[in-house]
Design an enzyme around this catalytic site. Sequence first.
Site, mmCIF file in Angstrom:
data_model
loop_
_atom_site.group_PDB
_atom_site.id
_atom_site.type_symbol
_atom_site.label_atom_id
_atom_site.label_comp_id
_atom_site.label_asym_id
_atom_site.label_seq_id
_atom_site.Cartn_x
_atom_site.Cartn_y
_atom_site.Cartn_z
ATOM 1 N N GLU A 174 34.242 -54.080 59.358
ATOM 2 C CA GLU A 174 35.367 -53.991 58.420
ATOM 3 C C GLU A 174 35.988 -52.593 58.380
ATOM 4 O O GLU A 174 36.733 -52.246 57.455
ATOM 5 C CB GLU A 174 34.896 -54.404 57.023
ATOM 6 C CG GLU A 174 34.424 -55.848 56.934
ATOM 7 C CD GLU A 174 35.542 -56.879 56.719
ATOM 8 O OE1 GLU A 174 36.460 -56.600 55.937
ATOM 9 O OE2 GLU A 174 35.490 -57.960 57.346
ATOM 10 N N HIS A 247 33.222 -54.398 49.998
ATOM 11 C CA HIS A 247 33.180 -53.242 50.897
ATOM 12 C C HIS A 247 32.481 -52.102 50.145
ATOM 13 O O HIS A 247 32.588 -52.015 48.913
ATOM 14 C CB HIS A 247 34.589 -52.756 51.271
ATOM 15 C CG HIS A 247 35.362 -53.704 52.138
ATOM 16 N ND1 HIS A 247 36.663 -54.046 51.884
ATOM 17 C CD2 HIS A 247 35.015 -54.357 53.268
ATOM 18 C CE1 HIS A 247 37.099 -54.883 52.824
ATOM 19 N NE2 HIS A 247 36.109 -55.093 53.676
ATOM 20 N N CYS A 368 41.819 -48.369 49.477
ATOM 21 C CA CYS A 368 41.934 -49.453 50.465
ATOM 22 C C CYS A 368 43.207 -49.303 51.277
ATOM 23 O O CYS A 368 43.269 -49.738 52.427
ATOM 24 C CB CYS A 368 42.020 -50.812 49.786
ATOM 25 S SG CYS A 368 40.564 -51.265 48.875
HETATM 26 O O1 SUG Z 1 39.719 -57.894 52.657
HETATM 27 N N1 SUG Z 1 42.024 -58.763 50.126
HETATM 28 C C1 SUG Z 1 41.401 -57.750 50.950
HETATM 29 C C2 SUG Z 1 41.210 -56.465 50.171
HETATM 30 C C3 SUG Z 1 40.762 -55.345 51.043
HETATM 31 C C4 SUG Z 1 40.352 -54.152 50.270
HETATM 32 N N2 SUG Z 1 39.950 -53.113 51.150
HETATM 33 C C5 SUG Z 1 38.992 -52.214 50.932
HETATM 34 N N3 SUG Z 1 38.097 -52.375 49.991
HETATM 35 N N4 SUG Z 1 38.911 -51.226 51.713
HETATM 36 C C6 SUG Z 1 40.059 -58.233 51.509
HETATM 37 O O2 SUG Z 1 39.344 -58.929 50.773
HETATM 38 C C7 SUG Z 1 43.104 -60.884 49.713
HETATM 39 C C8 SUG Z 1 44.187 -61.741 50.343
HETATM 40 C C9 SUG Z 1 44.518 -62.962 49.522
HETATM 41 O O3 SUG Z 1 43.635 -63.541 48.887
HETATM 42 O O4 SUG Z 1 45.720 -63.333 49.521
HETATM 43 C C10 SUG Z 1 42.529 -59.859 50.676
HETATM 44 O O5 SUG Z 1 42.529 -60.079 51.868
#
Ligand code: SUG
Length: 446
Positions: A174, A247, A368
């Site tokens: 990730e 994460h 993020c």
């Molecule tokens: O991968 N949300 C992302 C958020 C990423 C956050 N990144 C870090 N923590 N670095 C994920 O879960 C949600 C999309 C949706 O449900 O429409 C989403 O992909």
Amino acid sequence: MTAIEANFDGLVGPTHNYGGLSEGNLASARSEGLASSPREAVLEGIAKMKALADLGLVQGVMPPHERPFLPLLKTLGFSGSDAAIIEQVGREAPHLLRRASSASAMWAANAAMVSPSADSGDGRVHFSPANLMTTGHRAIEAPQTRRALARIFADSERFCVHDPLPYQSDFADEGAANHVRLCENHGAAGVELLVWGRDAATSYDGRFPARQTRQSCEAIARRHRLDPARTVLVQQARTAIEAGAFHNDVVCVGTGTCLFYHEQAFEDRDGALAAIRQAAEGLFEPAFVEVPASEVSLDDAITSYLFNSQLLQIPGEDRLVLLAPEETRENAATRAYCDRLVAGNGPIGAVRFASVRQSMRNGGGPACLRLRVVLTDAERHALSGNVLMTPALFEALNAWGNKHYRDTLLPADLADPNLLVESREALDALTALLGLGADFYPFQRG
Ligand code: SUG
């Protein structure tokens, strides 16, 4: 060698919506089906980038991906004109349309794992685009991410952009969301902390998926040619994943010598700290700022996103600044903690707040949205494209977002073929603005 830590933020794409696609990401599940505002989202992100550039930091832009992503739908057997495909998938398989339409590439912390030239064995900056293979909507990101990195960091004497790790569950990766680099100066050798949630050699039976494997961290450390003595692999706490920390950057952030983390972030906290101390020996003394669960519970940390903040060394300021999401100010426990933190005389001297609410509703805070890349002066001057934030680029991006983005979007609107047309027009205009070439997106190549 002097170097700085640049931030490259993912520009929110025109299809930003709440699809409820990420298992284990509580905000994504809670927001499923809500109306989003792509325009507000992109403007919030641009404003955050401008604010950091105004503080004297180097700020770059990562372009959004082409969405809805027709190549995925065609691979799944849908055919006909683009408009006919969108309408058919919207009618017959709306879940696949949501998967093909997510603007999730905005969370650039998941774009890649990055190791600065001071840490890599060959003196180049190394990038491993993350395969993001745990979630279907994000597993389609890596090829375009790789293309973006290869365009911006094109100088192969100074930069090395790898292929993503194999799309095998053992190597689920990730990106930088599970990576922290600590150092005395950005230009000097540092300690690379790679955090994993699952060991592919043993079975994992958690409530939520553990998205990063130990084996992916080992492979990245090898391919980036990191010094094993300065590289620390640490297991993320299972309790943190169960509580919704999908994460590590939801419970931990670090820069310079400072690691700011929740008491329950790591499975073996004492072992992790001892390993970091040992890896830093002879380089620097790590400054650990631990937030006790008695002051901020894991649940408060996760709803407020206290740790998904940017920890910034601002030119001219002695102590670090924590750029936290507004939600941290609205949560009584984290607000009180922040007040105590800055009143003390530790490494963090101020907390400021950024509004990125549109992203937060999908589980993405300030940290993020950015990919950190440590760059020497020479590396910074070797960047390609027009991707560094300036007052002129800020004006141009704002006007671009206002012109091309919808004010509101519901998941049902993804079935509107006009959204595809509008998105392509927006991305065409963007490639010109950012100097990425007219063949940057698959749709531009026909
Ligand atoms: O991968 N949300 C992302 C958020 C990423 C956050 N990144 C870090 N923590 N670095 C994920 O879960 C949600 C999309 C949706 O449900 O429409 C989403 O992909």
